[in-house]
Design an enzyme around this catalytic site. Structure first.
Site, PDB file in Angstrom:
ATOM      1  CB  SER A  60      33.653  43.704  47.296  1.00  0.00           C
ATOM      2  OG  SER A  60      32.584  43.343  48.126  1.00  0.00           O
ATOM      3  CD  GLN A  61      39.952  40.300  45.423  1.00  0.00           C
ATOM      4  OE1 GLN A  61      39.361  39.534  46.182  1.00  0.00           O
ATOM      5  NE2 GLN A  61      40.905  39.906  44.608  1.00  0.00           N
TER       6      GLN A  61
END
Length: 212
Positions: A60-61
């Protein structure tokens, strides 16, 4: 290595504008994100973006990871359940901030890779299991905090039932492609739900979630 450390420091500085829990930022500054992404993408490890990790999954970011972690309000005493080990990066950050982390993953290749990296980094407070058909990991319940790193069609009762009183859960829910991020807090009179904002995660697979 010096370049990675500089890039990591720059990313933490960027995140500090939105993330106020210094313990979360300190944990992220200690975990080498570049080790959790394929070599072909390591030059992008400290950009604020998701990256592919194989098996149609992503890491994920960093901002989303920081936001979700901050929302759990960890103090260091909690037993945390993570749904979706993935690369193991989020698992490591949780392990820096909680007493014990139980993580489940349904993709065998990711499970093995994450377990190997986390063992190499020396974490002793993590256990990783292959996900069962039923969501979560009932054997370890109740949990003080639950983090779900895949998008559900709705907030699953099965996971709410695995939370202890006062427990917090952060979960994306919505369609298979776009979700909202929710914080669920379990009290004596039931669960309170707070919307945190939009997000996009891979689909959560299993009973009470998406069926493949």
């Amino acid at each position: 290595m010096r370049d990675n450390e500089a890039a990591r420091s720059q990313l933490i500085g960027y995140l500090r504008a939105e993330i106020k829990d210094e313990r979360v930022l300190d944990a992220m500054s200690r975990v080498p994100r570049e080790l959790f992404v394929p070599e072909t993408h390591r030059h992008l490890a400290y950009e604020d973006r998701p990256l592919p990790i194989g098996a149609e999954q992503t890491i994920s970011q960093p901002y989303i990871i920081a936001c979700m972690t901050e929302s759990l309000e960890l103090t260091g005493r909690e037993k945390v359940l993570e749904i979706g080990t993935g690369s193991g990066y989020q698992t490591a950050i949780l392990a820096e901030l909680a007493a014990r982390v139980i993580s489940v993953e349904r993709v065998p290749s990711l499970l093995k890779s994450a377990r190997d990296i986390l063992r190499r980094l020396g974490y002793k407070n993590i256990e990783i299991h292959e996900a069962e058909e039923t969501l979560g990991w009932k054997k370890g319940a109740p949990y003080d905090a639950i983090m779900v790193t895949a998008g559900a069609p709705a907030i699953p009762d099965e996971l709410v039932n695995q939370m202890g009183e006062g427990g917090r859960m952060v979960i994306p829910a919505g369609s298979r492609y776009v979700q909202d991020l929710y914080k669920v807090t379990k009290g004596p009179d039931g669960a309170r739900v707070q919307k945190l904002g939009g997000c996009r995660f891979v689909a959560l697979i299993g009973k009470d979630a998406w069926q493949n």
